[in-house]
Enzyme design. Structure first.
Site, PDB file in Angstrom:
ATOM      1  N   GLU A 176     -23.139  30.388  48.097  1.00 14.32           N
ATOM      2  CA  GLU A 176     -22.531  29.187  47.528  1.00 14.32           C
ATOM      3  C   GLU A 176     -21.414  28.657  48.424  1.00 14.32           C
ATOM      4  OE1 GLU A 176     -23.843  31.660  45.364  1.00 14.32           O
ATOM      5  OE2 GLU A 176     -25.327  30.079  45.248  1.00 14.32           O
ATOM      6  N   ASN A 212     -30.528  32.134  48.136  1.00 16.07           N
ATOM      7  CA  ASN A 212     -30.838  30.700  48.091  1.00 16.07           C
ATOM      8  C   ASN A 212     -30.366  30.003  49.357  1.00 16.07           C
ATOM      9  OD1 ASN A 212     -28.120  31.306  46.811  1.00 16.07           O
ATOM     10  ND2 ASN A 212     -27.945  29.117  47.191  1.00 16.07           N
ATOM     11  N   ASP A 229     -31.279  26.877  43.253  1.00 14.32           N
ATOM     12  CA  ASP A 229     -30.506  28.105  43.451  1.00 14.32           C
ATOM     13  C   ASP A 229     -31.323  29.324  43.060  1.00 14.32           C
ATOM     14  OD1 ASP A 229     -28.368  29.862  43.976  1.00 14.32           O
ATOM     15  OD2 ASP A 229     -27.688  29.758  41.906  1.00 14.32           O
TER      16      ASP A 229
END
Lengths: 582, 199, 313, 631, 156
Positions: free
Chosen positions: A183, A267, A309
């Site tokens: 992230e 991801n 994701d």
């Protein structure tokens, strides 16, 4: 009964004695094959109702206790969330007092770079060494007997958002470590350190040129879309692979016969798919690598050009068993995208992929091409809210590992049942800051319940039974030869189900919510014990641990709307519970 | 001076098409009706654009809206009588009729309060919620305005000002407007509760 | 640069539009002259006695007015048909041609060359390069408010609307530079939101495209290297990206190959070292309200930055 | 209660005196606020609108000064954006529509031979609301809170996220004020024309000016709710978090444009149709000839009014609508040129044989034809989708609509001012200055706006606060700026003319132009009751055909009373009392204005406002025992 | 008439507030206001702060006020103090438990704008200055519609 016993024996043989036969729990996943199966039988469906706490231990912390509790010899080891204390408890003494405690002195700044709470998923053990990761990016080996530091390797740079949260995996003489930070636009990698001194044996990235990814002449992926030169660059817009994710923050399995390290990649970054056209190799997939050289053997991509994701880091359970009439070397993977994949682990061919929860984000997996068939109506779009995408960004199932029982042939999948509304927004890369580009709101999935423990019948390719939970299940599972399945809930219940019927046999309310990994071991007294850390946290637990204001439905990337009731139903804490029959 | 007409014998107040306020009321109905049509148009416009309808919300509960519709329709006979009594300038009947009409007006307002929660969506949830509340709000304002006027008229008719032709004209126009309030509800009701079910 | 003018067409489409315009103009001018002539006749004429026309004159006038009305209708039908056929002469957006996604933002243009092959996806800003002689489909988006894409020499305008996607087909006849600018009011700096279209021979275009796809190489010494360091480690990288460097911000224009661009700040200034220095010294003095802040840099630092950016050819 | 006193019981002179007493209002401060006299209100309305014209015009001059030279720094973008928004909003909402509607407030009762409007208090109320709304907008501007998103306030720029501060709320609430007053006037006009025409004025004898007002009023009734709906949605989006225009949550950006232009296009005709009424009213007396093609002109009004609702989409030709729809709207937009053409033909046909009197009003009518036809023809050009893709949102369009609105409405209005000024104020305006005024306006206007056509084609978008010198737009912009100042000078001349006239003693005759319509029957200015005896008419130009007007008798002389006639034939049906002056409309307007102002800041203002609004409305309607209320 | 005068006074007060609220200062900061308080009275600065809040990825940790990785900003709990100067310092210099320092990534003016916006998240600015809803997925009540609650003492 005879038939069952035969299957059991055959299974045991085929899996190369997948679990620790002597009642230890030396690997977070129970075994290198990640079965999370204990062959202890003292606690079984008949007597499990008599389980009583034997001792507890308070960590005094208030973040997600995701660590597995290793048991080697008569010592139990586990790692707390930041500040990542490594505890050794002496099981020989009543109440299991602390044998030693190791403080790695992790940098507090790392707390701001961890996407999903400051968790740690456990240590690893081999050769008298306990190896652990710290949130601030270090891998440290400690003397198992004394708690003295042996070596320390600085692998991840928190200044750019890299952290280490996964449990290291020791295969042969290598310590396998991967970074977190999907992230934060971090480029994902897995590294193999020499157990002896912590020096780097090899390191493979998951985006970029083939030489970085350790793709060479040995690489033979099953499907044509994974073949070609430098796909880690070509499947990205110019230079975006540098922030492309593909982190290894979940589970690493090891097939000792083939000497293959098998693990999933995270991801792609950012979440907003419009910013990274292309298949985004080698994210959201699974790699098999040679343990010695790190060279890739095969790769399969669960979610090419991931839209939601959907990391591919979930556990890969390696089992040798019958498949459609013939014995096969299989890999079972309950994916974040909602499919239970059965792969041939020798070459990465998909044999089966069936949903284990309600899915509308994709129509299925084409077994011929191996490709996921996305649903265009649920395609995440920039500047447009797409409603009711199931499963959510957290996946049908997040990191919480499932268990496989060779006795039943079922995979026990702890998971969530949530849907989401998502809007893609332009993400901008600024080193060390989140690189997400999506606004997410989550909600209960079909049926109104938010989580379940599901038993998946591998042979039948279908759900055997479902035990619904009000809240998503965020703890790992454990199944024993006593045919009992253990897992915990976010509101603190530690439950035991009948592995065959799913019937609730026993439950115990712990102090805090459970996001840990239950283990079974044989204590120095010869009795079977079940251990679990209670301490709510993780992405979902942030609502509680980080005091998320649930008036903002997008708080904690949408978990605020998934479990706005969590603060009401549970409290923070950190306590180890160990049970035995009373 | 050439006198061509003499109007001394003509009445000094009138009802219906003779009355200025009747035409004024009609004018306001026309413009408010136009507002309703446009708001309903906005509803249908957003509906055609939406991924699904109702957007991200459960179907609205039909009961409160249906009860309001029934209550409004049930008020029509008395309303009809009201126009007649007003034209007949029957003070006693008009007085008690107005009391009845006040009650007929207040009752749906009370149910309307429940209706706002029965649509199962808030105005600030999404575009669907916004337009539903907009239509409901628009219509509620109309009931409210007419009820307020009816209450004032009721009070007025019980004072010394009651016995007066012009007041009966006002009562007549008030009844006229109530038809509008009732009749506009029916298409909005269908739009809010049955169109999403059919969509 | 060509005149930014609807009457200076450089593409078949724009020529059709200009032709239609002149056709309308000619006919309308004739009508206007006739009306004014009639008015002058009425003014000059002493008039007839009486308050009303005699019936036969009234009838004649009625016939004339009727005929004129019929003529009006006829002309309008011709106009409508001409418009319709002009519109029909434009190609429908074709997704198989070169596709360029243009995103309007306050107050600049993000340009992304689409491609099925992700590695051929190219991002730039405030200028579009197109090959001459073939249609190019623009995919128009907006992320904040409505903008309108208008390069009058090549084509009529089309709005960029948040939440919607519009398409516009461009085709230039011959190589040249065509200026356009935002034509829908979009806030403070609507006036300074220009875009330049470079129509190039196919080979030149292809060469440009290949070059533009390559990351910039970072200078390894001198002022430019210092500038590169400043760019990555100071405020610049928070918003801007330069492929080849560690700067990857995406809220401001992508500055890869910035040195090869024609203008600064969406056509506000010509891209010269002096102008860049002026822009960096105080963007708000040049384009008040723009989202580029005034960064406190010493003169030598600014010079280094200018050297670095101008070197990104 | 004394016995009813009918006018038949008294001598005509006595009737006049009595009526004057009954209809006149106290000359006190209270009387000033409480007036319900349509002439006083109409005059105030027109004067207020002209003040807004002045303010909007000054804003335009600053803009022209800024654009006169390239890269100019007279004002920055923030001020410039506020200026053009204020200019557009003021001209459309505070000047053009109100001034046209309220010329009707003054003139319609006089033209149809009645004493007042249908709802005099509503009329007063609408004026006050309009005044407060306009004042709010301009006060906001002077404290740096002027709206800055353009007069059509496109979302998202005017929406909750990009419309920063309270500027757009002020714009949206100004809409509420002006719509409230506009709709009230429209209903008033409709009912007045329907029911209060003097006996004999059947529908084929209604003056064209009145027809224009009537059609306009109908258009307002059906179109204005659209902008009320949309501006309410905008306020809700901004204030209480609705999502009407949030494309990410089921709203849509174009919804605003559809709703706005569903109103916005007809709005052009709210301005233009009354102007055609003025033109028709002026042409007849100045050509000394009855109008040719009366019924064609009435038909054209209706056709325009009807078609105007079918072409709002031509403001959205570049938003990416389906091509089929574009063709339809091209056709409908062009079709509206047909009725306009017919009007022009009929006017010229009337002038053709007329014995023209070249006074200032007629000159402005010539100016109107000269300019408006040009604007109309460029309108046909922008109605063509392909051409519009080049000229939309450029100075070509700016030129087009100024030719239509200034050429098509302001020139007739100026003519109308010269024409009716004697009726309003009892004094003639100076003819020599009038002619100067006309020529200055013609030259200034064309110099200011003609170059804009070319600028637009040369790529100059509208609403830009500056442009680089290399664009080559400098020369024409400078010419345009000079033209704008000349045009402004013509208005200064008008102001001087008016001031000088007002300083003279009144002395204009009742019918200085020897016109044929009823407003010229009473004295200039008319007495409070307009007509001592309600006239009876038998033709379209009654003063020409029957100089000694027949009359109606039988009304009360001791109270405010008017004759109510039937819709088509205008046969007397009853006598209606008209309410005396009241302070309540003013108080209600004040209370509602404060409530609306408060609602810019909190939605609760509407809830708290309910109580005082309710009280004032009861105060307004509760009978107070006046004769008019008891009959 | 006195009530009209009272209304007039109220109006005047509102208008003066309007001046402060609507000013657009594009670069630098008012010299008269070294402590930065004027920023939180200016709707333009708060709106610019909101833009930066998204652009600088603040949402990644603090969401739309609800928090996640980082603490919630819409509540009344201020770990390092909730005055605009304290927020300014938190942004400029960072904080030890993970908040990065922005002093070389944003200009001083931008940091003040951002701090002013953060103040508005818990509605510690005037209602007419706080932003309205975004044209985006609805995350809850907009800043201008939030209730203000008294800030708690610093510390958890």
């Amino acid at each position: 009964m005879r038939r069952v016993a035969t299957i059991f024996l055959v299974s045991l043989l085929l899996t190369n004695a997948g679990s620790a036969a002597d009642g230890e729990w030396p690997v977070a996943s129970g075994s290198p094959q990640a079965l999370r199966f204990s062959d202890l039988t003292e606690i079984n469906t008949k007597n499990v109702a008599r389980l009583k706490p034997s001792f507890t231990f308070n960590t005094g912390l208030h973040h997600g206790e995701e660590s597995a509790t290793l048991v080697v010899g008569s010592t139990m080891y586990f790692v707390t969330p930041f500040p990542n204390y490594l505890y050794a408890l002496d099981l020989t003494k009543p109440g299991a007092p602390v044998k030693w405690k190791f403080d790695p002195h992790a940098d507090p700044a790392s707390q701001g770079e961890a996407c999903c709470d400051t968790v740690n998923r456990g240590p690893a053990y081999a050769d008298g060494k306990v190896v652990m990761n710290t949130l601030d990016g270090q891998t440290i080996a400690v003397d198992a007997a004394t708690g003295k530091e042996l070596w320390r390797a600085h692998l991840a740079n928190i200044r750019i958002g890299e952290t280490l949260t996964m449990a290291p995996m020791i295969a042969e003489d290598k310590v396998l470590v991967g970074n977190s930070g999907g992230e934060f636009g971090v480029r994902g990698w897995i590294a193999a350190l020499n157990l002896k001194d912590g020096s780097m044996a090899w390191k493979a990235f998951h985006t970029g040129p083939d030489k970085d990814v350790l793709i060479g002449s040995d690489f033979h992926p099953f499907y044509p879309q994974d073949r070609g030169k430098n796909l880690g660059i070509k499947t990205w817009p110019a230079d975006r692979w540098k922030q492309g994710g593909g982190n290894v923050w979940g589970w690493v399995s090891y097939d000792p016969q083939a000497r293959l390290v098998i693990y999933g990649t995270g991801n792609p970054g950012p979440w907003n798919p419009d910013q990274r056209p292309g298949e985004n190799k080698w994210t959201s997939g699974v790699f098999a690598r040679d343990v010695d050289s790190g060279q890739a053997r095969w790769f399969y991509q669960w979610s090419p050009h991931d839209l939601y994701d959907h990391d591919g880091i979930n556990e890969n359970i390696l089992v040798d068993r019958d498949w459609k009439g013939s014995p096969r070397k299989l890999l079972l993977h309950p994916g974040r995208n909602g499919y239970l994949y059965v792969l041939d682990r020798t070459n990465g061919q998909v044999l089966s992929a069936k949903p284990f929860v309600y899915i509308n984000s994709s129509f299925g997996v084409d077994l011929k091409s191996g490709k996921l068939i996305p649903n265009p109506a649920k395609h995440t779009q920039t500047g447009k809210t797409v409603y009711d995408i199931c499963p959510t960004a957290a996946g049908a199932k997040d990191w919480e590992p499932s268990a496989y029982s060779p006795r039943t042939g079922f995979v026990y999948i702890p998971h969530a049942n949530l849907c989401m509304d998502e809007e893609g927004v332009q993400a901008s890369y600024i080193a060390g800051t989140p690189y997400v580009g999506a606004i997410v709101r989550q909600k209960p999935g079909h049926g109104g319940y938010r989580g379940a423990m599901t038993a998946w019948d591998v042979a039948g390719e279908k759900i055997k039974w479902d035990h619904h939970e009000n809240m998503p299940v965020w703890s790992g599972a454990l199944v024993t030869a006593g045919d009992v399945v253990f897992y915990g809930t976010l509101d603190g219940w530690f439950r035991a189900l009948d592995a065959r019927s799913g019937k609730l046999l026993w439950q115990y309310r712990t102090d805090s919510g459970i996001v840990g990994q239950p283990v079974a071991y044989k204590g120095p007294d010869g009795h079977e014990y079940i251990a679990i850390l209670s301490g709510v946290g993780g992405w979902i637990g942030a609502v509680l641990t980080n005091r998320v204001d649930v008036r903002d439905s997008t708080g904690a990337n949408g978990m605020a709307s998934a479990v706005p009731d969590l603060p009401r139903r549970g409290k923070t804490g950190g306590r180890l519970y160990v049970f035995r029959l009373g | 001076m050439k006198v061509e007409r003499d109007v001394s014998a003509l009445p000094r107040h009138g009802f219906g098409t003779h009355s200025l306020t009747w035409w004024g009321t009609l004018g306001f109905m026309a413009l408010e009706g136009s507002g309703f049509v446009l708001a309903a148009g906005a509803y249908l416009y957003l509906m055609t654009l939406a991924q699904k309808w109702p957007l991200n919300a459960p179907q609205p509960d039909v009961w409160p809206g249906t009860v309001v519709a029934i209550m409004l329709l049930a008020s029509l006979p008395l309303n009809m009588l009201m126009s007649r009594w007003a034209k007949q300038e029957d003070l006693v009947k008009v007085r008690w009729g107005l009391v009845g009409m006040s009650l007929f007006g207040i009752a749906p307002l009370i149910v309307r309060c429940f209706e706002f929660s029965a649509v199962n969506v808030r105005w600030d949830d999404n575009g669907y919620g916004s337009v539903v509340w907009f239509l409901l709000g628009l219509h509620t304002t109309h009931i409210f305005a007419d009820v307020a006027e009816t209450l004032v008229l009721t009070a007025l008719m019980f004072t010394r000002h009651g016995q007066n032709g012009r007041r009966f004209g006002d009562v007549h126009d008030n009844a006229f407007y109530w038809y509008f309030v009732v009749l506009t509800w029916l298409p909005i009701y269908a739009l809010l509760y049955w169109v999403p079910r059919a969509a | 640069m060509n005149w930014q003018s609807a009457l200076d067409p450089h593409s078949a489409n724009a020529r059709h539009l200009a032709d239609l315009f002149w056709f309308f103009t000619a006919l309308c001018a004739a009508i206007w002259l006739l009306v004014v002539a009639a008015l002058l006749r009425a003014i000059r004429h002493p008039g007839l006695a009486g308050e009303q026309d005699p019936p036969e004159r009234q009838l004649r006038k009625s016939r004339i007015v009727g005929a004129l009305t019929a003529l009006t209708v006829l002309i309008l039908v011709v106009f409508t048909a001409a418009s319709f056929y002009t519109t029909r002469s434009f190609a429908w957006p074709d997704m198989n041609t070169l596709r360029i996604k243009v995103t309007g933002q306050q107050w600049w243009w993000q340009v992304e060359y689409r491609n099925h092959d992700a590695s051929q996806v190219l991002t730039t800003a405030n200028e579009i390069h197109i090959p001459v002689g073939r249609p190019v489909t623009l995919e128009l988006h907006a992320t904040d408010v409505i903008h309108s894409f208008w390069v009058p020499d090549l084509m009529g305008k089309q709005d960029l609307i948040p939440g919607r996607t519009n398409y516009l087909t461009l085709q230039a006849d011959h190589a040249g530079v065509y200026r356009g600018q935002c034509a829908e009011f979009c806030g403070l700096e609507h006036a300074r939101m220009a875009i330049w279209v470079f129509a190039q021979e196919p080979s030149a275009f292809e060469a440009w495209r290949r070059h533009a796809l390559m990351p910039n190489t970072m200078p390894d010494g001198g002022a430019a290297a210092k500038g590169a360091y400043i760019f990555v480690h100071r405020q610049c990288a928070s918003c801007h990206a330069i492929n080849g460097s560690d700067a990857a911000g995406q809220t401001g224009p992508d500055l890869t190959h910035f040195g090869a661009r024609a203008t600064i700040a969406a056509g506000t200034l010509h891209n010269t070292a002096a102008n860049l220095d002026r822009w960096l010294a105080d963007p708000q003095a040049v384009k008040p309200g723009a989202n580029m802040p005034k960064v406190d840099l010493s003169a030598p630092d600014r010079a280094a930055l200018v050297a670095f950016l101008e070197g990104l050819k | 209660m004394s016995a009813p006193l009918l006018d038949t019981d008294l001598a005509p002179a006595e009737v006049s005196a009595r009526l004057e007493a009954v209809w006149s209002e106290p000359k006190t401060l209270w009387g000033w606020f409480a007036t319900v006299d349509h002439k006083k209100i109409g005059r105030r309305y027109v004067v207020t609108a002209l003040i807004f014209l002045l303010l909007g015009g000054l804003a335009a001059l600053v803009m022209r000064a800024q654009l006169g030279t390239p890269d100019n720094h007279l004002v920055g973008p923030d001020v410039y954006n506020q200026l053009f928004t204020m200019h557009g909003s003021t001209m459309m909402f505070l000047f053009a529509v109100p001034v046209m509607e309220t010329l009707g407030v003054y003139l319609v009762p006089l033209m149809i031979g009645t004493r007042t409007v249908a709802f005099p208090r509503l009329n007063a109320f609408s004026y006050w609301v309009y005044l407060f709304g306009g004042a709010m907008l301009w006060i906001a501007f002077f404290v740096n809170s002027g709206p800055d998103a353009g007069w059509f306030s496109y979302v998202p720029l005017a929406g909750p996220q990009y419309g920063i501060g309270k500027r757009s709320d002020i714009w949206a609430q100004m809409i509420t004020y002006t719509e409230l007053s506009g709709l009230a006037v429209a209903v008033n006009t409709i009912v007045t024309v329907f029911k209060m025409r003097c006996p004999g004025m059947s529908i084929d004898r209604i003056p064209l000016f009145v027809w224009a007002q009537l059609v306009t009023a109908f258009m307002i009734v059906f179109a204005m709710p659209a902008v009320m709906v949309s501006s309410t949605m905008l306020i809700c989006d901004r204030l209480v978090g609705t999502h009407f225009f949030n494309w990410a949550e089921g709203g849509d950006v174009l919804l605003w444009q559809h709703l706005f232009w569903f109103f916005g296009h007809p709005e052009v005709y709210f301005i233009f149709l009354p102007a055609t009424g003025i033109v028709s009213a002026i042409i007849v007396p100045f050509a000394r000839r009855k109008m040719f093609g009366y019924s064609v002109l009435v038909l054209a009004l209706f056709a325009t009014g009807f078609l105007a609702f079918g072409l709002w989409v031509h403001h959205m030709f570049v938003t990416g609508l389906p091509r089929l729809g574009e063709s339809f709207f091209t056709a409908s937009s062009m079709a509206v040129a047909v009725p306009s053409g017919m009007q022009i033909f009929c006017w010229i046909a009337t002038l053709w044989d007329g014995r023209l009197r070249f006074a200032t009003p007629l000159l402005f009518v010539f100016g109107f034809i000269f300019n408006f036809v040009a604007g109309g023809l460029t309108g046909v050009m922008v109605a063509s989708v392909p051409i519009d893709t080049q000229v939309h949102d450029t100075y070509f369009v700016v030129a087009h609509f100024h030719y239509v609105l200034v050429g098509g409405a302001v020139f007739p209005l100026l003519g109308g001012i010269y024409y009716w000024f004697p009726k309003f104020y009892g004094r003639m305006l100076d003819e020599r200055m009038g002619k100067w005024n006309f020529w200055l306006a013609m030259v200034g206007f064309n110099l200011a706006f003609f170059p804009m056509h070319i600028l637009g084609l040369m790529g100059m978008p509208r609403r830009i606060y500056t442009y680089p010198a290399e664009m080559g737009w400098g020369g024409m912009n400078l010419a345009s700026t000079i033209g704008a100042f000349l045009f402004a000078a013509s208005f200064a001349l008008l102001a001087v003319n008016i001031v000088r006239a007002l300083r003279r003693a009144p002395g204009a005759p009742a019918n200085p132009w020897d016109a044929g319509s009823l407003e010229w029957a009473p004295a200039s200015p008319p007495p409070p009751h307009n007509f001592t005896f309600t006239p009876v008419v038998a033709s379209r130009e009654p003063l020409w055909d029957t100089p000694e007007l027949p009359v109606t008798t039988g009304l009360h002389a001791d109270r405010r009373e008017t004759v109510i006639t039937s819709l088509v034939e205008a046969e007397p049906q009853m006598c209606e009392s008209s309410p005396p002056p009241s302070i309540w409309p003013f108080v209600a307007a004040l209370v509602i204005s404060v409530t609306l102002l408060g609602s810019i800041f909190t939605p609760w203002a509407l809830v708290w406002g309910l109580v005082p609004v309710g009280i004032t409305l009861i105060g307004w309607f509760w009978p107070k025992g006046a004769k008019e209320e008891e009959s | 008439m006195s009530s009209a005068w009272a209304r007039f006074a109220l109006l005047a007060a509102l208008l003066l507030a309007g001046c402060e609220r609507e000013k657009r200062v594009y670069s630098g900061q008012p010299a008269t206001n070294p402590a930065g308080e004027l920023y939180q009275e200016n709707a333009y600065d708060v709106a610019q702060g909101k833009r930066l809040y998204t652009w600088m990825n603040c949402t990644g940790c603090h969401a739309h006020g609800g928090g996640g990785i980082g603490p919630a900003l819409m509540d009344n709990r201020w770990i390092y103090g909730g005055k605009i100067q304290q927020i300014y310092r938190s942004i400029r210099d960072g904080r030890k438990n993970g908040m990065p320092a922005w002093k070389n990534r944003l200009t001083d003016q931008q940091i003040w704008q951002l701090a002013a916006y953060v103040r508005s998240m818990g509605r510690y600015v005037r209602k007419d200055v706080a932003p309205s809803r975004d044209d985006a997925l609805n995350s809850g009540k907009a800043e201008s519609r939030r209730e203000r609650s008294a800030p708690l003492e610093p510390g958890r």
